[in-house]
Structure formats: C-alpha cells, structure tokens
Design an enzyme around this catalytic site. Structure first.
Site, PDB file in Angstrom:
ATOM      1  N   LYS A 116       8.636   0.582  -6.569  1.00  0.00           N
ATOM      2  CA  LYS A 116       7.181   0.769  -7.229  1.00  0.00           C
ATOM      3  C   LYS A 116       7.293   1.732  -8.596  1.00  0.00           C
ATOM      4  CE  LYS A 116       4.706   0.440  -2.714  1.00  0.00           C
ATOM      5  NZ  LYS A 116       5.912  -0.188  -2.169  1.00  0.00           N
ATOM      6  N   GLU A 200       0.651   9.289  -6.831  1.00  0.00           N
ATOM      7  CA  GLU A 200      -0.622   8.874  -7.939  1.00  0.00           C
ATOM      8  C   GLU A 200      -1.846   9.132  -7.404  1.00  0.00           C
ATOM      9  OE1 GLU A 200       0.097   4.443  -7.759  1.00  0.00           O
ATOM     10  OE2 GLU A 200      -0.922   3.868  -5.940  1.00  0.00           O
ATOM     11  N   ASN A 235      -3.936   1.739   5.985  1.00  0.00           N
ATOM     12  CA  ASN A 235      -3.109   1.050   4.790  1.00  0.00           C
ATOM     13  C   ASN A 235      -2.701  -0.321   5.185  1.00  0.00           C
ATOM     14  OD1 ASN A 235      -3.607   3.257   2.875  1.00  0.00           O
ATOM     15  ND2 ASN A 235      -2.006   4.366   3.904  1.00  0.00           N
ATOM     16  N   GLU A 275      -1.042  -7.004  -6.850  1.00  0.00           N
ATOM     17  CA  GLU A 275      -2.132  -6.267  -6.284  1.00  0.00           C
ATOM     18  C   GLU A 275      -2.646  -5.210  -7.069  1.00  0.00           C
ATOM     19  OE1 GLU A 275      -0.661  -4.552  -2.482  1.00  0.00           O
ATOM     20  OE2 GLU A 275      -0.221  -6.723  -1.584  1.00  0.00           O
ATOM     21  N   GLU A 288       0.955  -2.916  -7.325  1.00  0.00           N
ATOM     22  CA  GLU A 288       2.541  -3.405  -6.992  1.00  0.00           C
ATOM     23  C   GLU A 288       2.585  -4.984  -7.061  1.00  0.00           C
ATOM     24  OE1 GLU A 288       4.026  -2.644  -2.883  1.00  0.00           O
ATOM     25  OE2 GLU A 288       1.823  -2.977  -2.366  1.00  0.00           O
ATOM     26  N   ASN A 290       4.165  -8.096  -4.895  1.00  0.00           N
ATOM     27  CA  ASN A 290       4.793  -8.447  -3.906  1.00  0.00           C
ATOM     28  C   ASN A 290       5.839  -9.631  -4.374  1.00  0.00           C
ATOM     29  OD1 ASN A 290       4.174  -6.517  -1.578  1.00  0.00           O
ATOM     30  ND2 ASN A 290       2.178  -7.231  -2.160  1.00  0.00           N
ATOM     31  N   PHE A 348      -6.069   2.142  18.422  1.00  0.00           N
ATOM     32  CA  PHE A 348      -5.279   1.066  17.938  1.00  0.00           C
ATOM     33  C   PHE A 348      -3.721   1.541  18.242  1.00  0.00           C
ATOM     34  CE2 PHE A 348      -9.151   1.302  15.449  1.00  0.00           C
ATOM     35  CZ  PHE A 348      -9.549  -0.029  15.497  1.00  0.00           C
TER      36      PHE A 348
END
Length: 667
Positions: A116, A200, A235, A275, A288, A290, A348
């Site tokens: 990254k 970031e 995320n 992305e 990033e 992928n 979850f």
C-alpha cells in the site's frame, strides 16, 4: 487456449471459475485441504488433489503444495481466485518458472500495487489523487501517535499488506492510535505474515467506490465503470452495487481515466480494481489497487454482460481484449448481498456448524425484467469451519433500475432458506429496507450509524404486523383443516369460519374475524380493515408465498399448534392465533426469566484465545480489553461492559474454546 486450469482456491470462487472453464471446454482441477475433502468445488471439478491440513498456511497458502498438484495433473494454467495466493508475486513467479500460465497480472504489478505504501507513491507519480498521510513505515506505537497527531484525527491505521478489512483501525485520539497500532500490527502479522503499518487521514462522510479495469498483454486497458461498496462493517464489504447512486458522469469519467492511467503505469494486464474513497463533494482519493478478481465482480458482469473470468483466461492465453472503451455498455442496475456465517444478534460473531438446510432462491429471470444470481460454494449438509472466510454466498439482483433491483433482491432474501448456523440474512434484509439505503445516501459509516445499538432484528410496524397476522391466521386454519381431515371432523373445521380470534405478537395484538374468500380467507380486523389471503402453502412447508390483496409475500414459516414463527424482511416474530378465552388465559401465564450471566465473560464464538489481558484481583473499567479471540482469520477483542473485579480466570492464551465456554468470572 489452455487445456486444463487448476484453481488455487476453494469455495464459491472456485465454483465460479469452474463454471466458466466448463463453458469454454477447459478441464479443471480443484485443490482441497483436509477440511474441504467433501466440499462442493471438489465435486464440481474434473479432478481434485488434496494439498494438506485444514490450516491455510499448510494447504491453500503453500506454494510448494500447489506446485505439486500442478505437476500431478499436468495443468497448464492456474487461476488464483481471490485471497490466499491471488496477490502473491512469488507464486506468480514460481508458476512462470514451471512454464505454467498465471491467470492474473504480471508479478511486477503485484509487487508494485500489493504494498500500500509503494502503490500510493506510484499512484501519485501517475497523476492519481491520493489521501494525505504518512507513507513511511512506522515502528512503534508512540511513533504512530506522533504521526497521527501531525496528520490530525481521525486517522486510519492500516496494514501495508492488508486486505479484506484485516489490520485496519480508525483512531479518533492518541489512546486509540496507540491501541490501534498494536492491534493492527498483530492482526496483520497473523493474517499476512507482514506487520508493516502506515497511517493516513480518515476522510469524513466517505464513500468507498471502486473502478473495474481490464487490460491485455498488448497494452490495451479499459475500465468497466464503478461499483459502490460503501455498506461495510468493520471495513468488510457487505452490500455492493453498480453503478453508484452518487457519481455523476463527470466524476465517473475522471475516476475511470485515473484508474486506467495507474494500470498502464505499472504495465497491468488481466482484471483488477482501483479503489477510491470519495467524500460528500465528490472529491476522490486513491486507496489501493487489488491485483485480482474482486469478490463483488458479479455486479459488474451483470450490468456489462461480460464474463470477467473468461476475459482473464483469454488475456492470460495471449489474446487481445475483445472490447474497447467505446464499446463498453452498462445496462440497468445490479446489487450484491454477501451472505455470511455470522450472527448479527451476537454482534456479528462468526458461526460454524453444518448447514442443515440450504435452499437459496431460484436463479434466473423474474417479473419486471429482474434477474437473480447466486454465487456459492456450499450445499445442504456442508460444514462451515473456523479455518476460512465465513462467506456462504453472494446473492445478486439485476433489474432495469435501482428501485427494481432493491425490490428483487429483497424478495430473494426473503426466499433464502438457511438453517444450522447463525447467519446475516435478517440483517441484509434490514439494510435493504432502510429508507436511507433506498435513497442512496450511503457512507462507510452507514451500518454504525443506522444500527448504533447493534442489530436486534426488525420490529414490524402496524401495516406489516397486520400482514403477518393474516399470514399466521391462514396457516393456523390450514393446519386445522388438515388435522380435521385426518380425524374426519371436517364439519368442526367449517364452523371456524366466521369465528373471532385473538392474534398476538410482540407489541401488536388484533381481534379478528375470519370469513371465506376466493382460494383462501378474508381476515377482518376490528377496525373494519380486510386482508384477503391466498396461498398454496401446506403444513410442513418451510417457505410460503402468500398473496395478500394482490401483493406477494415470501415468508419463511414454522408452525406448532396455534403459534407460527414467521421470518420476513428481517423480522423474526412468533404469532399466536387463539380464541379470545385462550388468549385471556395465556396473558396470565408467568414469563420465564433468563439466567443471569452478567458476572461471566463467555466465549462469544468458536476460536482460539490469543491473549488474556487481566489477572485475578484486577479492577477493570468499562471498555477495558479483557481477552482476545481469533476466529475465521480475524482478531476479536473482548471488553468489559462495566466496572468490576476479576474473581477467576478459567483459561490461558492458546486455549481453543466453543461458544459460551467460560473465560473469566467477576465478583
């Protein structure tokens, strides 16, 4: 063209690749771990080779074991799917050394975009807009705090080799930055074997929008438009759609152009995704790239009519792209919902076990021009283990417009029967039913904001409660008719028509009268409202389609006597249909009180205890970390709900626990 493709993956993506290869007349080889010996992808492939123990590090992540399988079967190409070795440049180079084609991008592009920090530097050099942040490696938690202070909170702490939401934390202050750095580094080390971290700026009101690119080995690169992936939890993407309800033509064109420029800058070929994070003013920043097929690729396939797996295979075989930027066409709207083995009612947490019932909705065309697609790698009887990602299926709907796609996917979710494990179908239905979702007002904070207190199910409003009351009444009368027919007491059943009943569920109670109606019954409410119900449902069926005044409801059903359990649109309600006298007596019955477990910390999921943070005698405060459980490749920190003193610690780090096993007790 290739003669035999080995799929270096498992589950639904392995089945997905097999489906395209079979259509192209290419033989397939599946690989499997000990845990996947009886998996669907193993049965569907032409050949299958065992590659080791259940732990992915000793099977699906073992380059040498994959190479052995290639040598055994004579495969001349490998499709990596996503995850595992899909973005491993060493694997791509190992295949090249074996003379085997890698159905993916060149190793140099994987190297450049897989890191990254490096990818952001290259993106900036290619003229791609990037997020402000610190691109250098960070060694300590205190250094992380200093950098976060200089950037300004909130910040995103991310693993350089991360993906799938792992190794990512948002910090809103120095304490969270310190703790987030330690957690992200530990999680990244365990998931990727790489603990490098960078920081970031966290963009406020962010949308996660990505551009699908496709390139060949001859220098041609095109983009296929965007996917909106803002509905995320921790995320991890949950619902994706194409196109985005937010982008305008100008922004779409600019993002696509930058994505193509970046792909060309690194000599990219095959399918890939760039992305971006997009703020409320449509400013966009590179996140990033992928270098693989994305999980959510079906929505792009549905609106473009392209088979991305086929395009990847053709590119790897040296063919030129069969489409240009000018010939790319996007039609209609597609939405994908990820069905996970996780319990939304327990925050979850991952769920494992056997699928005692797995009956997805029928695929194909529906009324109104909608189309349903279900990508899956399981079947009834399949085992969901703790070793791999908890995704069960990707349910997709394609329709002429967004409203129609939402409606079609909502109906398909209602029809999806899944039993034996905890799953997120009710939650997916709840998201689809949110007014904010329908209006397209999405951000990556959607779930946290719309379900701030967690997910407790959907409570029916008055109109929905009346519909469910009508369905339950129909079911109880039909059950009574069957019983009467068996006992020869049909005359008794006929006398029930015209009688009054009390229909009760949580927070709703109705006095109704039942009259006959065409192919069903007319349920007359006390205020005069009438709901006519018709259905082919029969006792014993677990899914019923009920026509209520011309509107069709797909409801998952269960009945015991005069009580019906109905699941629909994220609701899970028990409805009692009783005579007025029985209802009066039922209200006098005592309510069973649940056992008090407030002084116990129980393991919320099957997993391994990786850390115990306290000892007997410690006084803990609300929110303090108590223990960490690792399950399905994710670390879960268990925190104190209130202030208390540790009385007993029952386990140590390294222990494997089942659901609800005791971890510690408080005074």
């Amino acid at each position: 063209m290739f003669k035999k493709i080995l799929i270096a993956n498992r589950g639904e993506i392995a089945c997905r690749v097999i489906r395209t290869a079979r259509r192209l007349g290419i033989a397939t080889v599946a690989v499997y771990s000990d845990a996947d010996r009886d998996a669907v992808h193993v049965r569907e492939a032409d050949e299958a080779v065992g590659i080791g123990p259940a732990a992915s590090a000793q099977s699906y992540l073992s380059i040498e074991r994959i190479l052995d399988a290639i040598r055994q079967t004579g495969a001349d190409a490998v499709h990596p799917g996503y995850g595992f070795l899909s973005e491993n440049a060493a694997f791509a180079r190992a295949l090249e050394a074996e003379g085997v084609a890698f159905i993916g991008p060149p190793p140099t592009a994987i190297d450049a975009m897989g890191d990254k920090i490096t990818s952001k530097k290259l993106a900036a050099e290619a003229g791609v807009s990037t997020v402000p942040g610190h691109m250098g490696l960070i060694e300590t938690a205190e250094e992380a705090v200093t950098i976060a202070d200089s950037i300004g909170y909130p910040v995103m702490i991310k693993a350089s080799a991360g993906g799938g939401g792992k190794g990512m934390r948002v910090a809103w202050n120095a304490d969270e930055a310190r703790q987030g750095f330690n957690s992200s580094r530990s999680e990244a080390r365990n998931a990727f074997g790489d603990e490098r971290i960078f920081i970031e700026k966290f963009v406020d009101q962010p949308r996660h929008i990505e551009i699908q690119v496709l390139g060949d080995r001859h220098g041609t690169v095109v983009h296929l438009g965007e996917r909106e992936c803002s509905i995320q939890r921790r995320n991890q993407k949950v619902i994706e759609e194409a196109p985005s309800p937010f982008l305008d033509a100008e922004t779409r064109e600019a993002m696509g152009a930058q994505a193509v420029a970046l792909a060309k800058a690194v000599g990219y070929h095959s399918a890939g995704t760039v992305e971006f994070i997009v703020d409320g003013s449509r400013n966009f920043y590179f996140l990033e790239m992928n270098t693989r097929l994305q999980v959510e690729h079906p929505v792009t396939e549905l609106i473009t009519g392209l088979d991305l797996v086929e395009e990847m295979i053709r590119v790897a075989a040296g063919e030129t792209l069969r489409t240009s930027q000018e010939t790319v066409r996007r039609t209609g709207w597609a939405i994908e919902a990820r069905v996970y083995a996780e319990d939304p009612f327990r925050n979850f947490l991952p769920s494992i076990g056997r699928l005692t019932r797995y009956r997805p909705p029928a695929e194909g065309e529906r009324q109104g021009g909608a189309n349903i697609r279900n990508d899956t790698g399981v079947a009834e009887g399949s085992e969901i283990s703790m070793y791999y990602d908890p995704m069960i299926a990707k349910l997709c709907a394609h329709a002429p417009d967004r409203d129609a796609a939402i409606a079609a996917l909502g109906d398909a979710l209602d029809e999806f029967e899944l039993e034996g494990i905890g799953h997120n179908l009710p939650f997916l239905s709840a998201v689809m039913g949110k007014r904010r979702f329908g209006e397209g007002r999405l951000t990556t904070g959607f779930i946290a904001e719309e379900f701030a207190d967690g997910f407790t199910g959907v409570a029916p409003d008055d109109a929905q409660a009346r519909q469910l009351a009508a369905v339950a009444t129909f079911m109880v009368l039909r059950e009574a008719a069957r019983s009467a027919g068996i006992s020869g007491a049909m005359a008794h059943h006929k006398r029930r028509i015209g009688r009054t009943f009390d229909v009760a569920m949580a927070n709703h109670s109705f006095a109704i009268t039942v009259d006959e109606a065409a192919n069903g019954v007319a349920v007359v409410f006390q205020d005069g409202q009438i709901q006519n119900v018709a259905s082919q449902w029969l006792p014993g069926q677990t899914l019923g389609h009920f026509d209520i005044d011309g509107g069709m409801l797909a409801v998952k059903t269960d009945i015991a006597g005069t009580q019906c359990r109905l699941r629909w649109r994220g609701m899970d309600v028990k409805v009692n249909v009783r005579s007025p006298r029985v209802a009066e007596l039922a209200r006098l019955m005592p309510v069973k009180v649940a056992a008090d477990t407030s002084r116990l910390l129980l393991c919320p999921m099957p997993g391994v205890i990786t850390a115990i943070e306290v000892v007997v005698g410690d006084v803990v405060e609300a929110g303090q970390a108590l223990a960490t459980v690792e399950a399905m490749k994710m670390e879960n920190v268990l925190r104190a709900e209130r202030r208390g003193t540790v009385k007993h610690v029952a386990v140590a780090a390294g222990a494997s626990l089942a659901v609800d096993e005791l971890i510690m007790e408080f005074e």
